[in-house]
Design an enzyme around this catalytic site. Structure first.
Site: not given
Length: 464
Positions: A215, A249
């Site tokens: 990720e 993010c």
């Protein structure tokens, strides 16, 4: 006399593997007990966890509830509600060529998994993957980020109290400990962080042919055009960009639009910053801080790479950078080359929608892409002509809250996904199981030699 010596990382992995092989984690009741205990850990220690997040990141208690503690509690409830259905073997059809027979897909746990978490959401991104790992019946080692030391310390203290220490271990430390962990053989590695370390993780995993979920991040763009409500759009962009001080993010990394649109949008962005954070932002408890001095210096250096049209105030001692909007940024500048991961929002001028799509496609595939437009054809073009981990239309960041949507990247922004059932599947092996009776022996009369003309006709008929 008992020894207080801490077991080595290698021995911890070996112990977890032995415990997994004993069958400890396979019972559904055990998995539910662990998930229930994790939720109790969150609820019993809300104040302690919120204080840790405040110390590490300057997060307000409400923001900690929204983005970490409450999110995790909801995800656990969702998993408990659906776990019986997820573990149930799934029947599949069997082709005529192998009938009579039955076939099913059985989800089985992988074994011992490693979860390496980042610092920006240090509670959420440590425990959210663990929800899937435990639901699927694995044992796990957690490596919280050393850049959020207080949260890592609290997790190391609480997890052995609430969760089964035969199945879950916490390893705190920095590069040396992570390096030693990556030398071990795991059955899955789940890493959240940047691409540089992601490559290191993938290289280490390759030595053992260990599957990975990465990720990562990247520069998530937001397209804005004048068919949308610019005031409401600005408010949504400001909230999603500056929550957690931009250290998210999937935050919009930059806004892209025509000069006319960006000129009109800029005062709305300024108004939204004032509306959400007031004018004395440095003293607003709802606005956090940059995680450490190194990240502060990196972000502060970006402020000289464009014209500051909103914000720009800094306080090095407090690691404070105000919500900031930049114009006239060069495409080759560091702020446009790097993932910003902070409260700085460049506005990038393009001539047209075509140019915007070309700009996005010329760079790495983003973790998320946001389109603020009321034009259905524009929305469709972004969906069809670009690739990203997620696409948000007239909303940013909140797709994470939909647990039935996969969360993950594509290309440089990551591989694999999780949340909800996908977390369960990420940490499972979907095993194919086929059962065929010995009589009648249809295989001898169809696919086994000697191949007679009759068998050839049968095979051709089955394949037609």
């Amino acid at each position: 006399m008992a020894s207080n010596k801490k077991p080595s990382i290698a021995s911890q992995v070996e112990t977890l593997r032995d415990n997994f092989n004993s069958g400890l984690t396979r019972q559904i009741a055990w998995r539910k007990d662990q998930l229930t205990a994790m939720k109790r850990m969150l609820l019993d220690n809300q104040e302690l966890l919120a204080d840790a997040l405040l110390e590490d990141l300057g997060k307000s208690e409400v923001e900690s509830q929204i983005t970490e503690i409450g999110f995790l509690s909801s995800e656990i409830s969702h998993t408990l509600k659906h776990l019986n259905a997820w573990v149930r073997p799934r029947r599949v059809n069997v082709p005529l060529a192998v009938q009579p027979a039955s076939a099913k897909v059985v989800a089985e746990p992988l074994g011992v998994v490693l979860i390496i978490a980042p610092w920006n959401y240090p509670l959420l991104l440590t425990l959210s993957p663990l929800i899937g790992a435990l639901a699927a019946g694995n044992t796990a080692i957690l490596k919280p980020s050393e850049l959020a030391p207080r949260t890592a310390e609290v997790l190391a203290a609480l997890i052995p109290v609430y969760l089964d220490s035969r199945a879950v271990a916490v390893v705190n430390g920095a590069v040396a400990e992570t390096t030693e962990l990556l030398e071990q053989r795991f059955d899955h590695i789940f890493y959240t962080g940047n691409g540089k370390v992601g490559r290191i993780v993938m290289t280490a995993a390759a030595k053992h042919l260990t599957p990975v979920t990465l990720e990562l991040g990247g520069k998530s763009p937001a397209w804005v055009d004048q068919t949308t409500n610019l005031k409401q759009t600005a408010k949504r962009i400001v909230w999603s960009k500056f929550i957690n001080t931009g250290q998210t993010c999937v935050a919009p990394d930059y806004v892209i639009g025509t000069t006319e649109t960006l000129d009109a949008l800029t005062p709305h962005l300024a108004h939204a910053v004032r509306e959400l954070y007031g004018t004395a932002i440095a003293h607003n408890p709802d606005y956090g801080r940059i995680v450490n001095d190194a990240h502060f210096e990196r972000l502060a250096s970006y402020l000289d790479e464009g014209e500051v049209v909103v914000g720009g105030d800094t306080d090095r001692d407090a690691r404070f950078i105000a919500p900031t909007v930049l114009r006239n940024v060069k495409p080759t500048s560091a702020v446009m080359r790097d993932e910003i991961f902070g409260p700085i929002l460049p506005l990038i001028d393009v001539d047209s929608l075509d140019a915007a799509i070309a700009h996005v496609n010329a760079n790495g595939k983003p973790l998320a892409l946001y389109v603020f437009s009321q034009d259905a054809q524009t929305q469709a073009r972004w969906q069809q002509e670009t690739s990203s981990g997620a696409l948000g239309i007239n909303a940013s960041v909140i797709h994470l809250s939909v647990l039935e949507l996969p969360f993950g990247g594509v290309g440089a922004s990551g591989m694999g996904n999780y949340h909800g059932e996908r977390s369960f599947l990420t940490f499972s092996n979907e095993k194919a199981v086929l059962s065929k009776p010995l009589t009648p022996d249809t295989l001898s009369s169809t696919v086994m030699p000697p191949y007679t003309s009759t068998k050839e006709k049968i095979v051709r008929t089955m394949l037609s």
